[in-house]
Design a protein around this motif. Sequence first.
Motif, short mmCIF file in Angstrom:
data_model
loop_
_atom_site.label_atom_id
_atom_site.label_comp_id
_atom_site.label_asym_id
_atom_site.label_seq_id
_atom_site.Cartn_x
_atom_site.Cartn_y
_atom_site.Cartn_z
N ILE A 285 -17.58 -0.03 10.17
CA ILE A 285 -17.41 1.21 10.66
C ILE A 285 -15.78 1.29 11.08
N ILE A 286 -15.45 0.28 11.61
CA ILE A 286 -13.94 0.47 11.84
C ILE A 286 -13.12 0.40 10.60
N ASP A 287 -13.42 -0.40 9.58
CA ASP A 287 -12.57 -0.49 8.38
C ASP A 287 -12.50 0.83 7.84
N ILE A 288 -13.82 1.52 7.65
CA ILE A 288 -14.21 2.85 6.96
C ILE A 288 -12.99 3.86 7.73
N LEU A 289 -13.36 3.88 9.04
CA LEU A 289 -12.46 4.94 9.73
C LEU A 289 -11.13 4.95 9.77
N ASP A 290 -10.58 3.34 9.70
CA ASP A 290 -9.08 3.12 9.38
C ASP A 290 -8.75 3.69 8.04
N MET A 291 -9.71 3.45 6.91
CA MET A 291 -9.26 3.62 5.81
C MET A 291 -8.89 5.20 5.47
N HIS A 292 -10.06 6.13 6.22
CA HIS A 292 -9.89 7.54 6.17
C HIS A 292 -8.96 7.99 7.32
N LYS A 293 -8.23 7.33 8.03
CA LYS A 293 -7.13 7.69 8.90
C LYS A 293 -7.69 8.53 9.88
N VAL A 294 -9.04 8.13 10.36
CA VAL A 294 -9.91 9.01 11.48
C VAL A 294 -9.60 8.38 12.84
N ASN A 295 -9.04 9.10 13.86
CA ASN A 295 -8.71 8.49 15.20
C ASN A 295 -10.21 8.11 15.95
N TYR A 296 -10.13 7.22 16.59
CA TYR A 296 -11.18 6.68 16.98
C TYR A 296 -11.02 5.58 18.60
N GLU A 297 -11.97 5.60 19.34
CA GLU A 297 -11.84 4.83 20.32
C GLU A 297 -13.12 3.75 20.42
N LEU A 298 -12.80 2.52 20.46
CA LEU A 298 -13.63 1.61 20.61
C LEU A 298 -14.10 1.42 22.09
N ILE A 299 -15.66 1.46 22.49
CA ILE A 299 -16.27 1.04 23.72
C ILE A 299 -16.88 -0.13 23.59
N ASP A 300 -16.59 -1.18 24.34
CA ASP A 300 -17.41 -2.48 24.27
C ASP A 300 -18.31 -2.53 25.21
N ILE A 301 -19.66 -2.24 24.96
CA ILE A 301 -20.74 -2.12 26.16
C ILE A 301 -20.75 -3.58 26.77
N ALA A 302 -20.43 -4.61 26.10
CA ALA A 302 -20.39 -5.86 26.58
C ALA A 302 -19.67 -6.11 27.80
N ASP A 303 -18.68 -5.37 28.05
CA ASP A 303 -17.47 -5.48 28.89
C ASP A 303 -18.23 -4.90 30.25
N PRO A 304 -18.27 -5.64 31.33
CA PRO A 304 -18.98 -5.21 32.73
C PRO A 304 -18.13 -3.90 33.10
N THR A 305 -16.94 -3.69 32.82
CA THR A 305 -16.35 -2.34 33.58
C THR A 305 -16.78 -1.20 32.59
N ASN A 306 -17.49 -1.50 31.69
CA ASN A 306 -18.00 -0.05 30.83
C ASN A 306 -19.43 0.29 30.98
N GLU A 307 -19.96 -0.17 32.05
CA GLU A 307 -21.54 -0.16 32.35
C GLU A 307 -21.88 1.33 32.11
N GLU A 308 -20.91 2.23 32.87
CA GLU A 308 -21.43 3.72 32.72
C GLU A 308 -21.24 4.14 31.17
N GLN A 309 -20.42 3.92 30.36
CA GLN A 309 -20.22 4.21 28.86
C GLN A 309 -21.58 3.67 28.42
#
Length: 128
Positions: free
Chosen positions: A23-47
Amino acid sequence: MVIKVYLSSVSSNTYMKKSQSSIIDILDMHKVNYELIDIADPTNEEQKKFMRANSKPKEEGKVPLPPQVFNGDDYCGDYEAFENALEQNTLFEFLKLESPSPKEVSKAKVTVTGAHRSEEAETAGDAQ
């Protein structure tokens, strides 16, 4: 709106890792702006809670797993839906984005004068 890709940096599942990377490679290839949200990060519990509450699990009663793709708060789909959209050439519709305008094709005219070198060599060989 920005595309949000919910993923997990802590996984031993190779299919999940490859899916996230794809997914990341394809979005980069198509120059789509995106944000990655790591749900394993304890600070991202709400996300993480948001992703689980707003994604569709593969099976009834199961928890949706990453990667999951959103446009802002609008759910787009999981990796399989992303892959299907890519195969059907509907990626931007899947992402709920406007398709980029096609690049303008040059309207230059080319006039060929004289013979091509390989044609000259063949003609010279035939003359002998």
